[in-house]
Design an enzyme around this catalytic site. Structure first.
Site, mmCIF file in Angstrom:
data_model
loop_
_atom_site.group_PDB
_atom_site.id
_atom_site.type_symbol
_atom_site.label_atom_id
_atom_site.label_comp_id
_atom_site.label_asym_id
_atom_site.label_seq_id
_atom_site.Cartn_x
_atom_site.Cartn_y
_atom_site.Cartn_z
ATOM 1 N N LYS A 185 0.820 -1.281 -0.084
ATOM 2 C CA LYS A 185 -0.007 0.122 0.215
ATOM 3 C C LYS A 185 0.967 1.306 0.037
ATOM 4 O O LYS A 185 1.787 1.473 0.570
ATOM 5 C CB LYS A 185 -0.641 -0.166 1.322
ATOM 6 C CG LYS A 185 -1.836 1.113 1.287
ATOM 7 C CD LYS A 185 -2.643 0.740 2.508
ATOM 8 C CE LYS A 185 -3.841 1.633 2.856
ATOM 9 N NZ LYS A 185 -4.728 1.449 3.759
ATOM 10 N N SER A 218 -9.586 1.315 2.782
ATOM 11 C CA SER A 218 -8.734 2.117 2.168
ATOM 12 C C SER A 218 -7.568 1.224 1.285
ATOM 13 O O SER A 218 -6.943 1.839 0.482
ATOM 14 C CB SER A 218 -7.895 3.262 3.257
ATOM 15 O OG SER A 218 -7.140 2.369 3.943
ATOM 16 N N SER A 268 -9.992 -1.251 7.044
ATOM 17 C CA SER A 268 -9.357 -1.018 5.583
ATOM 18 C C SER A 268 -8.447 -2.189 4.926
ATOM 19 O O SER A 268 -8.152 -1.973 3.726
ATOM 20 C CB SER A 268 -7.838 0.170 5.687
ATOM 21 O OG SER A 268 -9.078 1.551 5.894
#
Lengths: 555, 555
Positions: free
Chosen positions: B129, B204, B228
Site C-alpha cells: 500500500k 482504504s 481498511s
C-alpha cells in the site's frame, strides 16, 4: 454537604477505629529519625512473629506451602508489624484486620481439608497502594472527594491475587493526584522514611516503600507512571519491578489521568528480595490476566526467557553502566554504588561498558507534556466536588508553592497538539531502540548490551518536599522498558564526602549538587536500577538476580 | 510553486513513463464490468506466466525454494499481470520494474551460489500500500502535497520483508487521508473493482484488493484502522488478516493521524489463500520486529498456539455466528453466506451458536470520535502546503458532498475531552471481554466461544461512493481483536433476491436496505470475517483454515 475538613476528620476517626486498641504502641519521639529497629523492640510482636516478618517471600511461601506456618499466623504477624509501622511513619490508609484474618482462616481450612495450597501465593499477605480497589472498601486515593466511595468490585489484580491464594491485608498511602514522587495528601497526611524520618520515602507508592522497609508487609503492589514504584523502592532500600505496559493487569483500579492512552501507569511488586519480585510476576502472569483485563498483554511466563535464552543463556553478560544522564549528575553515594556494582560484576566475570544516554531530557519533558496535556482539568474535576485544595508542594514550609516542579500548567492543550507530542515521543523511542541495538558492535558478545544499570534517582531519599527530579526513572516509562531496583549500600558520610565541583550542566544541576550534605542523608539506602527491553520481564528479573548475587559475593 | 493540478499532471506523466511500453494493452471498454478474465486473454502473459500468477503463495514459495522457478521469472510474471491489472482498474501508484527485477536477480544469484534461500519468503513478489516507504522512492499516500517526498529509509516492514527474501515490486492506490473505505485521491484517481467495475473495491487498501483479486500480486500488504484491509478483501474476494496492534511493524511508514496513540492502524496481508496469510505472518513475526520497531510486541510465533493449544487442540470447536450487529441488517448475500458457513461447520462436527453483539454502535462511534478528535487539523495541515482540496465524497456525482459520512467535524476537541472518549472505549473493551468470557456457559466445550464468524460489511462491494457503513469491521479495531476475511460465495440474483422488510432499526438501516438490488451487485464476491482474541493471530489463522476447509468440503 460537610466542609472538606470535616470529611477528613470523620474519615481519620474511622481509620483510627479500625486499628485494634491492643496494637497501639508508644512510638519514639519525632526526633528519633531511624525507626527501623522499633518494631522488633516495641514489645508487641512475639519472637515467632518477628521471625515470620523477617522472612523473605520465597521462604514464607515454602513454609506456608508445607504447613509449617499457617496463613493466620503469617497474616497476624505482618498485620501487627504493619500497624506498628503505621504509628511510626504514617504509611497506611485502609485497615481491615477482621476481613484479612477471615480470608487467611479460609485458606488454612482449605489447606487442612485438601492438603493443598490454593495457588502459588498461598497465605502471603500483600499490601496494596490506595488505588487498587477491594470490593466493599473505600478507595479514596488521597482525594477528599472520594471519601465514601466504596468499591462494588475487586480490581482485576485483586481477583487474581486472591485466586493465587494471597491475602490482601492493608492499603497504603500516596500523594494526592498520584502524580508526585513523595507521599502526602489532605486526608492521610505525610508518610516518612523509616530509615530517617526527616526524609521522604519517595512516591507515589511511598506508603508501600515505608511499610515494606519496616517489614510490615512481605510484598506490596505499587504503581509507576514515571518512577512511582522505583523511587520509593530506592529511597527505602527495596527490590522492585516496573513491568512493561500490560504485563500486570490495571483494570478496575482507580487512577488519575484516566483515558490517557499513551504513557501508561503500571502495577508492580515492591519487596525485600528479588525472589519476591519473581514469585509475584510469575504467579500473576500465569493467571492469564488477559482473560480479565482487555489491556493486559497475551504473553505467558516464559521460563526460557527467564533462563536468558535471548542473552546467551547468561554466560558472559555485558552490562552497561550509565554514570549520569546528561542532565543532572548523581550525588556521591549513587556514584559509589555504581562503582561497587561495576567491580562486583567484573569480579563475577561479566563485561561492563559505559552507557551513553541520548535525549533523556527531551524524552522526560515530552512524557510530562503528555501527562500535562489535561492533568489540570483532571485534578480540578475531581477536587471540585468538595473544594479540597489541590496540593501544589510537598515542602514542610509550603509558602513557596509556586516553585513546585510537579504542578502542571493550568490550561491543557488540544487533541491535535497532544498528537504532535505523542508523535515526538514515538520517534525518540525508535531512536533509542536503534541506539541500543547498535551497541552490539562494542559488547564483544555478538549481542547488544544485555541490560543497563543506572541510578534510580540522582540522589538518595531527600528531605520532605525536595524530590524535584525524576528523569532517571521517567525515561524508562517513556520507552516502556522494564526496570528493577536493587539495594547496593547505605550512605556513609565518610565514604560519601561532598566533593568540590565547578562545572554544571545548568543551574538546575547545580542546585541538585548544592542540596547534598552527607550528614543530612546519613543512613539512607542506596539502590540502583537494572533496565531491560520492552516485555522482557523474565530476563530482567534473572539479570537482577545475577547482579544481586555478584554484589553479595563481592562483599 | 506550481498549482496543485500541475503537480498531479507531472506526477501522472512520470507514472506513465515507469510502465514498460511493451506491457501496454488495449483494455476492454468501460462498459465491460467483469474484467477478471482479461489478464489471461490479453496476450501479454505467456502460458507459463499465467501458470505462475495463478499459483498460491505456499506453492510459489515451494517452487522458488527448490529452484523450479526463479525469482526473476516469478517477479516478471506478476509484474506484467500487475501492469495489466492497473490498465483495467487503476490500482497502482509506484511502478519500479528495473529495481524489482534487479533485486530478484540478486536472490537468484544467491540461490545459485549457495543452494539456499535467503529467507522464508525467498523470491516472493509483494505489493505494498502507498504508505509503506521504500528507500529512494516517493510515497505520496494520495496527497498532492507529498509529491516529491522521496524516502530516505525503508519502512521497518520493508527491511524485514527483504531480509525474508521477498521482492517488494509495486505500490498501490488508496484514498486521500487513508480514512475512507473506498480508494480515490486527487493524484491517482479512482480504483475500481475487477469483478464489476461499476463497484468500488473498497478501501482504504483498495489498490491492493483490486490488484490481488486480478492476481497481479500473490500477496499485498494493506493497513487497517477501521476495516481498511478487510473491507477491500471482502469486496474483492480475498483472504486477509487484520492483526492485533504491534504484531506487524508499522515504524517508518507514513500515515495520517500520526501521534494518535489509542486506536492504532496496523499492517496485514491480503492474498488468495489462507496459507499466504500464514506464510506472511510467520515470516514477519519470526524476524523479531520488536528489535526494529519500538511499538512491535515482543511475542514470538508460537506453533502451539497455531495448533490451538488454547482451544482444545481444535477438536470440537464452538463458533459463534453474528447474524447482524444490531445497527444495520446485512443484505441477502451476506445472510446466505453465514448460512452456508454455519451448515459447513456443523457438517464438519463443530458446534455453532449465535453471537449476541453488545454496544457495537457506541463502540464504533467512540472509535470515530477518537480519530476525529483532531483529524480535520491533520488533513488541513497536510493539504495546505499545496492547496489541494480535501476530498469530501467518493460519489461519482460529487454534488452532494456535504452528506458524506466520513467527513470529520471541522473543529477538533481538547486533550481532556479526548481522554474522556478514550476512557469510555476502555470501559466498553472490558465489558466486551467479560461478555466473551461469559459464553463458556453455553458452548458445551468448557471454553468460551473459540471464534466469532460475522459479516465483513453489511453488503458486498457497493457502487462507487456508496460504502457508508463500516461498523462490522471497526468494532474489532476498537477491541483490538485479530480478524481474518475468507471468501464464501458470489452474489447470485436468484438465490439472493430482495426480500420485503418492514421493520428497521432506524432510517439509516432502512437506507442500506433500500440500496440492495440483486442485479447491481451481480457477481460480487461475498466474504466473511473470523474474529479471535487480542494477540491470538496464530489461532485465528488456524481456525480460518478450519472454516475454509469445512466450506470446501461442503461444496
Amino acid at each position: 454537604m460537610p466542609h472538606w475538613t470535616e470529611l477528613i476528620a470523620e474519615k481519620k476517626q474511622r481509620q483510627l477505629k479500625s486499628i485494634p486498641q491492643e496494637w497501639l504502641v508508644s512510638p519514639p519521639p519525632d526526633s528519633t529519625l531511624d525507626v527501623t529497629g522499633f518494631p522488633e523492640t516495641c514489645g508487641l510482636l512475639t519472637a515467632r512473629e518477628i521471625e515470620i516478618t523477617n522472612t523473605s517471600v520465597d521462604v514464607l511461601l515454602e513454609k506456608l506451602a508445607c504447613g509449617e506456618w499457617t496463613a493466620v499466623d503469617v497474616t497476624t504477624a505482618f498485620y501487627k508489624r504493619a500497624v506498628v509501622a503505621h504509628q511510626l511513619v504514617n504509611c497506611l490508609t485502609e485497615i481491615f484486620v477482621d476481613r484479612a484474618l477471615a480470608r487467611a482462616a479460609e485458606l488454612d481450612d482449605h489447606f487442612k481439608q485438601t492438603g493443598k495450597v490454593v495457588g502459588p501465593l498461598h497465605g502471603l499477605p500483600i499490601s496494596l497502594k490506595d488505588q487498587i480497589c477491594i470490593k466493599g472498601l473505600e478507595t479514596t486515593m488521597g482525594y477528599v472527594s472520594w471519601i465514601g466511595r466504596y468499591a462494588e468490585k475487586n480490581a482485576v489484580l485483586v481477583d487474581i491475587l486472591i485466586e493465587c491464594g494471597a491475602v490482601p491485608f492493608v492499603r497504603t498511602n500516596l500523594p494526592q493526584t498520584v502524580m508526585w514522587p513523595e507521599s502526602f495528601n489532605n486526608i492521610f497526611g505525610r508518610t516518612t522514611n523509616p530509615h530517617n524520618r526527616s526524609l521522604t520515602p519517595g512516591g507515589s507508592s511511598g506508603g508501600e516503600g515505608a511499610l515494606v522497609a519496616l517489614k510490615g508487609s512481605p510484598l506490596g503492589v505499587g504503581s509507576d507512571i514515571g518512577g512511582s514504584i522505583r523511587i520509593p523502592s530506592s529511597f527505602c532500600g527495596l527490590y522492585s519491578l516496573r513491568p512493561s505496559y500490560g504485563r500486570v493487569p490495571y483494570c478496575g483500579a482507580l487512577n488519575s489521568l484516566e483515558g490517557q492512552d499513551s504513557v501508561h501507569s503500571v502495577f508492580g511488586p515492591m519487596t525485600n528480595s528479588v525472589g519476591g519480585v519473581k514469585a509475584f510476576m510469575k504467579a500473576v502472569v500465569n493467571a492469564k490476566p488477559w482473560l480479565k483485563d482487555p489491556l493486559a498483554v497475551r504473553k505467558k511466563w516464559h521460563e526460557d526467557e527467564y533462563n536468558l535464552a535471548d542473552h546467551g543463556s547468561g554466560k558472559d553478560l555485558c552490562f552497561a553502566i550509565m554514570w549520569d544522564d546528561g542532565v543532572v549528575v548523581p550525588h556521591p553515594p549513587i556514584r559509589r554504588s555504581l562503582e561497587i556494582t561495576k567491580a562486583a560484576l567484573e569480579k563475577a566475570g561479566h563485561k561492563v561498558v559505559d552507557w551513553k544516554p541520548i535525549k533523556h531530557r527531551l524524552l522526560a519533558d515530552t512524557t510530562r507534556n503528555i501527562w500535562n496535556a489535561a492533568s489540570s482539568e483532571d485534578y480540578m474535576m475531581t477536587t471540585s466536588a468538595t473544594g479540597e485544595p489541590i496540593i501544589a508542594t510537598m515542602e514542610l514550609d509550603d509558602s513557596d508553592a509556586t516553585a513546585a516542579p510537579f504542578r502542571p500548567k493550568k490550561v491543557g492543550i488540544t487533541a491535535y497538539q497532544l498528537w504532535q507530542v505523542q508523535k515526538l515521543r514515538r520517534d525518540i523511542r525508535k531512536e533509542y531502540l536503534d541506539h541500543w541495538e547498535a551497541t552490539s558492535s562494542e559488547t564483544g558478545t555478538g549481542r547488544p548490551v544485555d541490560a543497563i544499570i543506572c541510578p534510580a534517582s540522582s540522589y538518595v531519599a531527600t528531605p520532605h518536599g525536595k524530590n524535584r527530579y525524576t528523569n532517571y526513572t521517567t525515561v524508562w516509562n517513556a520507552l516502556d522498558y522494564p526496570a528493577t531496583t536493587f539495594p547496593v549500600t547505605t550512605v556513609d558520610p565518610t565514604l560519601d564526602a561532598k566533593k568540590p565541583r565547578h562545572v554544571f550542566y545548568d543551574d538546575f544541576d547545580k542546585g541538585i549538587y548544592e542540596m547534598y550534605e552527607p550528614e543530612i542523608f546519613k543512613n539512607a539506602p542506596v539502590c540502583l536500577q537494572l533496565v531491560g527491553r520492552t516485555l522482557e520481564e523474565e530476563a530482567v528479573i534473572k539479570m537482577t538476580e545475577i547482579v544481586d548475587g555478584a554484589l553479595a559475593a563481592a562483599k
